[in-house]
Design an enzyme around this catalytic site. Structure first.
Site, PDB file in Angstrom:
ATOM      1  N   CYS A 193       0.799  -1.290   0.025  1.00  0.00           N
ATOM      2  CA  CYS A 193      -0.134  -0.048   0.034  1.00  0.00           C
ATOM      3  C   CYS A 193       0.771   0.995  -0.083  1.00  0.00           C
ATOM      4  CB  CYS A 193      -1.167  -0.080   1.151  1.00  0.00           C
ATOM      5  SG  CYS A 193      -0.442  -0.048   2.841  1.00  0.00           S
ATOM      6  N   ASP A 223      -8.455   3.710   0.721  1.00  0.00           N
ATOM      7  CA  ASP A 223      -7.545   4.114   1.913  1.00  0.00           C
ATOM      8  C   ASP A 223      -7.991   4.761   3.101  1.00  0.00           C
ATOM      9  OD1 ASP A 223      -5.441   5.408   3.469  1.00  0.00           O
ATOM     10  OD2 ASP A 223      -4.609   6.570   1.916  1.00  0.00           O
ATOM     11  N   ARG A 255      -3.457  -0.682   5.096  1.00  0.00           N
ATOM     12  CA  ARG A 255      -3.985  -1.660   4.347  1.00  0.00           C
ATOM     13  C   ARG A 255      -2.958  -3.046   4.529  1.00  0.00           C
ATOM     14  NH1 ARG A 255      -5.336   2.106  -0.503  1.00  0.00           N
ATOM     15  NH2 ARG A 255      -3.465   3.142   0.386  1.00  0.00           N
TER      16      ARG A 255
END
Ligand code: 4NP
Length: 148
Positions: A3, A119, A9
């Site tokens: 990420c 996100d 994440r």
């Protein structure tokens, strides 16, 4: 698992897939990395740790790091969360073999869709929970395909 910051994440995705491989008795190494140095050396975001903990997964030990070219040598697959990560990874790929390893993690659910894991950094706990559920489904599908 890749990420941007390697604090939300991708550590979650790595924690979830590691747990699923363990449950299914599949040998494998899962790691995570990012492209943004702001959080290098940090443990995962507290909200990511919390949602993982609620599912009996401990990601507290992860230390954020940047993606390295030799990750292409170490790993068979490079899963990215969104198009930003995809372009970051593809930019440092050295050859076609590297590029073939890269895919959007949600393509494990809908091949070719290039759907993105949003996100959650500027969101709240609800966003982290939604991200967790998406990653859990995707990792389930990845682990099942490795089991075949
Ligand atoms: P991640 O989330 O890429 O899922 O780890 C982010 C973490 C930090 C930032 C952006 C996204 N940041 O801008 O600091």
């Amino acid at each position: 698992m890749v990420c941007l910051g390697n604090i939300c994440r991708s550590p979650l995705a790595a924690g979830i897939l590691t747990e699923q491989l363990k449950k299914m008795n599949i040998e494998g190494t899962v790691d995570s990395a990012g492209f943004e140095p702001y959080h290098r050396g940090d443990h995962p975001d507290e909200r990511a740790q919390e949602v993982a903990r609620q599912h009996d997964i401990d990601i507290s030990g992860n230390i954020a790091r940047l993606f390295r070219k030799d990750d292409f040598d170490t790993y068979d697959k490079i899963y990215v969360m969104d198009s930003h990560n995809y372009h970051d990874v593809m930019r440092v790929a050295r050859n076609e073999n590297d590029k073939k390893k890269v895919d959007y993690i949600l393509n494990a659910l809908k091949p070719g869709s290039n759907d993105e894991v949003p996100d959650p950094y500027y969101g709240g706990r609800q966003q982290f929970m939604e991200v967790y559920k998406l990653l859990e489904k995707a990792c389930d599908s990845i682990a099942s395909s490795l089991n075949k």
